[in-house]
Structure formats: structure tokens, C-alpha cells
Scaffold this active site. Structure first.
Site, mmCIF file in Angstrom:
data_model
loop_
_atom_site.group_PDB
_atom_site.id
_atom_site.type_symbol
_atom_site.label_atom_id
_atom_site.label_comp_id
_atom_site.label_asym_id
_atom_site.label_seq_id
_atom_site.Cartn_x
_atom_site.Cartn_y
_atom_site.Cartn_z
ATOM 1 C CB SER A 111 -0.959 -0.044 1.196
ATOM 2 O OG SER A 111 -1.970 0.922 1.089
ATOM 3 C CD GLU A 209 -2.470 -2.708 -3.860
ATOM 4 O OE1 GLU A 209 -3.678 -2.810 -3.578
ATOM 5 O OE2 GLU A 209 -1.726 -1.858 -3.332
ATOM 6 C CG HIS A 279 -5.581 -2.365 -0.176
ATOM 7 N ND1 HIS A 279 -4.620 -2.031 -1.104
ATOM 8 C CD2 HIS A 279 -5.342 -1.576 0.904
ATOM 9 C CE1 HIS A 279 -3.834 -1.079 -0.607
ATOM 10 N NE2 HIS A 279 -4.251 -0.788 0.607
#
Length: 309
Positions: A111, A209, A279
Site C-alpha cells: 500500500s 493493485e 487490499h
């Protein structure tokens, strides 16, 4: 580029827990400590890991000090980020990367911590795009992926798919390619464009992602990468989860896979969508900088080299 792999973790490994981005909710650090101890490792919680400064886990000075302390320490075997959120980019220019070059160790997170992996990749260090230590959910599938990456000095093989999920990724553009895996969170890949930490992906398989982004924002982020030139020379694209998109299913709005095909399909490289990383609870650990083979037609991604030694 010849990548430097860190030593594999063994029972009794000492794991530094650092929060370089967002603040931790009540009980999160205790959960991380319990998890690490259950695995037979020894947690070392950063001095400022419990701090809070608005939407940050403490002022920049404290977060950078904690990370540098972990990098410079002689008594830890890995550095595991407690969470993402926002804030890692704010301290990139304060970090003593040379300490990790001198004594490589696994650095784990994803992330917002994509920024860290980009910095490590530029220095020839393998990073580990995987779950955070304080995540609420770490199902057996994600746990196996993390342990496999950190403890086994053998090629990792094909990324599996969790039980109940599709058994392969969706083919967007057919074909196969080999190259090192580089990438991470789409927002961070775009945010680092024009900085000394920008993505270096020529000859590589891009993995990407995202979470919580509307389709038009995904379009904009991909367009930024294209226009910047950082995608020039990539050989394939492995797409993980694009989860919690707020306009998913709305009539007339293209789904993330459609946006990705529209913006990246013209690159002429294999593209597959829906690998189990990102996620989502079943977040498989992806070693950054390690050579892999993407077969978009078959919907598979095989990691050809060990991530540790």
C-alpha cells in the site's frame, strides 16, 4: 540489475515493527506482537510506533527515526511495517538506505509502503510486497505466502489462488513474458513520478493493485504513468485486486479491468487481471525485484527465483 536477497528468517528471528505512515488503532500493535510471537519470532516494537499526529503515526522526525533505528540496528533480522495509510513519502529523503545495503534484511509491507519498495529496488534490494503486521485479517492463505517468501530459499513457483476464488487470473491481453517483478500500489506509483524514487520498470513485469478508487481516477492514474514514460519497455502486467471501487457495478461505468485494458492494452504486452495480492484478506506476498514468468493466456504468474538466501 543483480538483486541482493536478504537472509531467510529462522525460528527466533527478531522482527522490528515500524509505523512509517498512518496511525495505529487501539489494540493493533498488541495484535501484531501476538502474531509474531505465535510464529516463533521475537517482536521489537519501534519507540514511536504508538504515536499519533493527525493522519500520521507521529511527526515526520519520529517516524523517520524509528525506521532508521531499525535499519541501523545490529540486533534485528527483518523490518515489518505495521500498516499503510499515508505518510511514507514524507520521510523518504530522511532514510539511511545505506544501512540496509550494508546488512540486507527482509522489509515487508504494501500500500503506502510501495514508496519504500521503489527506493529499495533502485538500490538493488529485494523487498516484500505483503500483508502488514497489524492487519486485522491474516487468513491461512496469506500467512502461507508470507512464510514461504521469507523462510524458504528456493524458487517460489506459481502464485496460487485461494479456495473458492477463480483458479486463474483473467486474460486481458494474451501472451507470456519473463522479467523481474516491480510495482505495487497504483496511487504510489503515480505519486512518485518525477521524484528520485520513481518506478524503474524497463524489461520488467509490472504488478499493480489499488483500493477505493473510482474508475475515472484509475484511468487518470494509469494515464499519468503512461505519459510520464515510466512504463516504457515493460514486458508484462500482472494486476492484483482493485477492491472497494465506489462505482463498481454502476450502469455505464467501466469496471477496473476494462479501464486497465483500455489504457494499457495498446502497450502490446501480456496483461492478466485478478491475482491474489492487494487490499484483500488473501494477500499473497510478492517479492519485488525477483524474476518471474507471466503467462497471461493461462492466467498464471510464476516466481522463478528464491526471494531469500
Amino acid at each position: 540489475m543483480t538483486m541482493i536477497r536478504p537472509p531467510a528468517l529462522a525460528p527466533g528471528a527478531r522482527v522490528a515493527l515500524v509505523a512509517p505512515a498512518g496511525p495505529l488503532p487501539e489494540g493493533a500493535i498488541d495484535r501484531a506482537v501476538e502474531r509474531i510471537e505465535r510464529w516463533g519470532w521475537i517482536p521489537q516494537v519501534g519507540r514511536y510506533a504508538r504515536s499519533r499526529h493527525g493522519y500520521l503515526a507521529g511527526p515526520d522526525e519520529e517516524r523517520a527515526e524509528d525506521l532508521n533505528a531499525a535499519l541501523r540496528a545490529a540486533d534485528n533480522d527483518a523490518i515489518w511495517f505495521l500498516r499503510g495509510g499515508y505518510g511514507t513519502m514524507r520521510i523518504l529523503d530522511r532514510i539511511d538506505w545505506s544501512a540496509l545495503v550494508e546488512r540486507p534484511r527482509p522489509v515487508i509491507g504494501f500500500s503506502d509502503n510501495t514508496a519504500i519498495h521503489l527506493a529499495l529496488h533502485r538500490r538493488g534490494l529485494v523487498g516484500f510486497h505483503g500483508p502488514h503486521a497489524a492487519t486485522e485479517e491474516l487468513p491461512p492463505f496469506a500467512e502461507r505466502g508470507l512464510h514461504r517468501a521469507l523462510t524458504v530459499a528456493e524458487p517460489m513457483g506459481a502464485i496460487p489462488f485461494p479456495e473458492g476464488a477463480p483458479p486463474r487470473a483473467e486474460t486481458l491481453v494474451g501472451g507470456a513474458a519473463e522479467g523481474p517483478l516491480v510495482g505495487g500500489n497504483l496511487s504510489l506509483l503515480a505519486a512518485t513520478v518525477g521524484t528520485p524514487y520513481a518506478l524503474q520498470a524497463r524489461g520488467a513485469i509490472l504488478f499493480v493493485e489499488e483500493v477505493g478508487e473510482a474508475s475515472f481516477r484509475i484511468d487518470r492514474l494509469l494515464s499519468q504513468l503512461l505519459l510520464s514514460g515510466v512504463l516504457d519497455g515493460i514486458v508484462g502486467i500482472a494486476v492484483g485486486a482493485f477492491s472497494d471501487c465506489p462505482d463498481a457495478g454502476r450502469e455505464g461505468i467501466p469496471a477496473p479491468a476494462e479501464v486497465i485494458l483500455d489504457r494499457l492494452g495498446s502497450l502490446g504486452v501480456p496483461v492478466a487481471f485478478g491475482f491474489p495480492f492487494g487490499h484483500v484478506p488473501d494477500n499473497w506476498t510478492v517479492p519485488v525485484g525477483v524474476r518471474a514468468r507471466l503467462d497471461a493466456g493461462a492466467g498464471t504468474l510464476e516466481i522463478l527465483e528464491p526471494a531469500v538466501e
